[in-house]
Design an enzyme around this catalytic site. Structure first.
Site, PDB file in Angstrom:
ATOM      1  N   LYS A  28      80.195  31.735 106.134  1.00 25.01           N
ATOM      2  CA  LYS A  28      82.252  30.620 106.680  1.00 25.01           C
ATOM      3  C   LYS A  28      83.518  31.050 105.365  1.00 25.01           C
ATOM      4  CE  LYS A  28      78.747  27.192 108.133  1.00 25.01           C
ATOM      5  NZ  LYS A  28      77.757  26.266 107.932  1.00 25.01           N
ATOM      6  N   GLN A  56      76.256  21.545 103.854  1.00 22.62           N
ATOM      7  CA  GLN A  56      75.535  22.495 104.610  1.00 22.62           C
ATOM      8  C   GLN A  56      74.208  21.640 103.619  1.00 22.62           C
ATOM      9  OE1 GLN A  56      76.057  25.226 105.554  1.00 22.62           O
ATOM     10  NE2 GLN A  56      74.337  25.528 106.561  1.00 22.62           N
ATOM     11  N   ASP A  66      81.640  19.442 111.192  1.00 17.48           N
ATOM     12  CA  ASP A  66      80.180  20.080 111.940  1.00 17.48           C
ATOM     13  C   ASP A  66      80.679  18.885 113.724  1.00 17.48           C
ATOM     14  OD1 ASP A  66      78.989  21.972 110.919  1.00 17.48           O
ATOM     15  OD2 ASP A  66      78.115  20.443 109.325  1.00 17.48           O
TER      16      ASP A  66
HETATM   17  N1  GUN Z   1      72.906  24.306 108.068  1.00 17.77           N
HETATM   18  C1  GUN Z   1      71.854  24.825 109.686  1.00 17.77           C
HETATM   19  N2  GUN Z   1      73.330  24.686 110.533  1.00 17.77           N
HETATM   20  C2  GUN Z   1      74.040  23.423 110.082  1.00 17.77           C
HETATM   21  C3  GUN Z   1      75.613  23.847 110.153  1.00 17.77           C
HETATM   22  O1  GUN Z   1      75.629  23.832 112.263  1.00 17.77           O
HETATM   23  N3  GUN Z   1      76.084  23.126 109.723  1.00 17.77           N
HETATM   24  C4  GUN Z   1      75.967  22.321 108.351  1.00 17.77           C
HETATM   25  N4  GUN Z   1      76.533  21.798 107.859  1.00 17.77           N
HETATM   26  N5  GUN Z   1      74.553  22.602 107.305  1.00 17.77           N
HETATM   27  C5  GUN Z   1      73.469  23.512 108.756  1.00 17.77           C
END
Ligand code: GUN
Length: 294
Positions: A53, A97, A120
């Site tokens: 990211k 996350q 998100d």
């Molecule tokens: N862990 C797995 N997929 C995601 C996601 O799309 N967002 C976040 N914050 N954590 C994740």
């Protein structure tokens, strides 16, 4: 042989479009968009996702900050950090996350984030807005699936879409977005009966079951488009989706690979959400500046 839907390529195009927009705003004297990522503990997969990211943020010209927190951090300390980020005018997007350590509440963390910065799209305000057909920050994987299909000119109208999985992150928002595109939508889950039969009738199959080789030849038809959301590790440590790709790919119209399908699209949509939040901030701030100059 099916069309292989190249999520990596489509995501790259989206990143280039975002980077171009960012440069236009920088040229006008605005600050860069900012994304803050909270990472709690040392989960190796999460560390890789967060690094990816951040790499994507750098590529499009965003400021990105990672807040790496100890796994024994308290709920109140996280709330304090999120509150600070909510107040920070240089931060447009905040995400924590997942998964997080067991002693912490995922829901409390999500709800602590300002819905305007919830890139998100997990906050109940954004989920409710999506459900109500209002403008909202969309969950990235669901948005990525729709965007990928739009960019291959998929004709959604009246198609039988089957979504396997009913999570708040993927299944439910994907089903709503497909409904908005005028698909006839069915959501299947672990208690669904006759799944193979349902799949076999689907024009569009979106699977997030999290099971290797779950989708086999008897689940498909020659006009079917398959979107494989899952990221599983097989016995050799290789990343695979739900679909038995070797068996199924010659039998359907189009299919996403794993890796290189939905994954890169999810990150592209995170960037898109951060840009959307930034543009709202710039517009509001610019208006305030204009008013204060009068
Ligand atoms: N862990 C797995 N997929 C995601 C996601 O799309 N967002 C976040 N914050 N954590 C994740």
């Amino acid at each position: 042989m099916a069309q292989i839907i190249d999520g990596s390529l489509i995501a790259k195009e989206i990143r280039q479009e975002i980077a171009k927009q960012v440069e236009q705003y920088i040229a006008q004297g605005y600050r860069r968009p900012g994304l803050s990522v909270i990472l709690i503990g040392n989960d190796p997969a999460s560390e890789i996702y967060v690094r990816n990211k951040q790499k994507a943020c750098v590529e499009v010209g965003f400021e990105s900050t990672i807040h790496k927190l100890e796994s024994d951090i308290s709920q109140s300390e996280i709330s304090r950090i999120i509150h600070q980020l909510n107040q920070d005018e240089k931060v447009d997007g905040i995400l924590c996350q997942l998964p997080i350590p067991e002693h912490l509440s995922e829901q409390k963390i999500i709800e602590a984030i300002d819905p305007k910065k919830d890139v998100d799209g997990f906050h109940p305000i954004n989920a409710g807005r999506l459900f109500s057909g209002m403008d909202s920050l969309l969950p990235c994987t669901a948005a990525g699936i729709i965007q990928m299909l739009k960019r291959i000119d998929y004709d959604f109208i009246g198609k039988n879409a089957l979504v396997i999985g009913r999570s708040n992150i993927v299944g439910k928002p994907t089903a709503i977005l497909l409904l908005n595109e005028n698909c006839t939508v069915t959501i299947a889950h672990s208690k669904t009966e006759n799944l193979a039969q349902l799949c076999q009738k689907a024009d569009l199959l979106v699977t997030s079951a999290g099971k290797e080789n779950f989708i086999r030849a008897e689940y498909t038809n020659p006009d079917q488009v398959i979107i494989d959301v899952s990221i599983n590790r097989n016995q050799f440590g290789k990343v695979v989706g739900d679909v038995d790709f070797k068996e199924v790919s010659p039998l359907v119209k189009a299919i996403t690979p794993v890796p290189g399908g939905v994954g890169p699209m999810t990150i592209a949509m995170l960037l898109e959400n951060t840009l959307t939040a930034y543009l709202k901030f710039v517009k509001n701030n610019f208006k305030e500046q204009q008013e204060s100059n009068i």
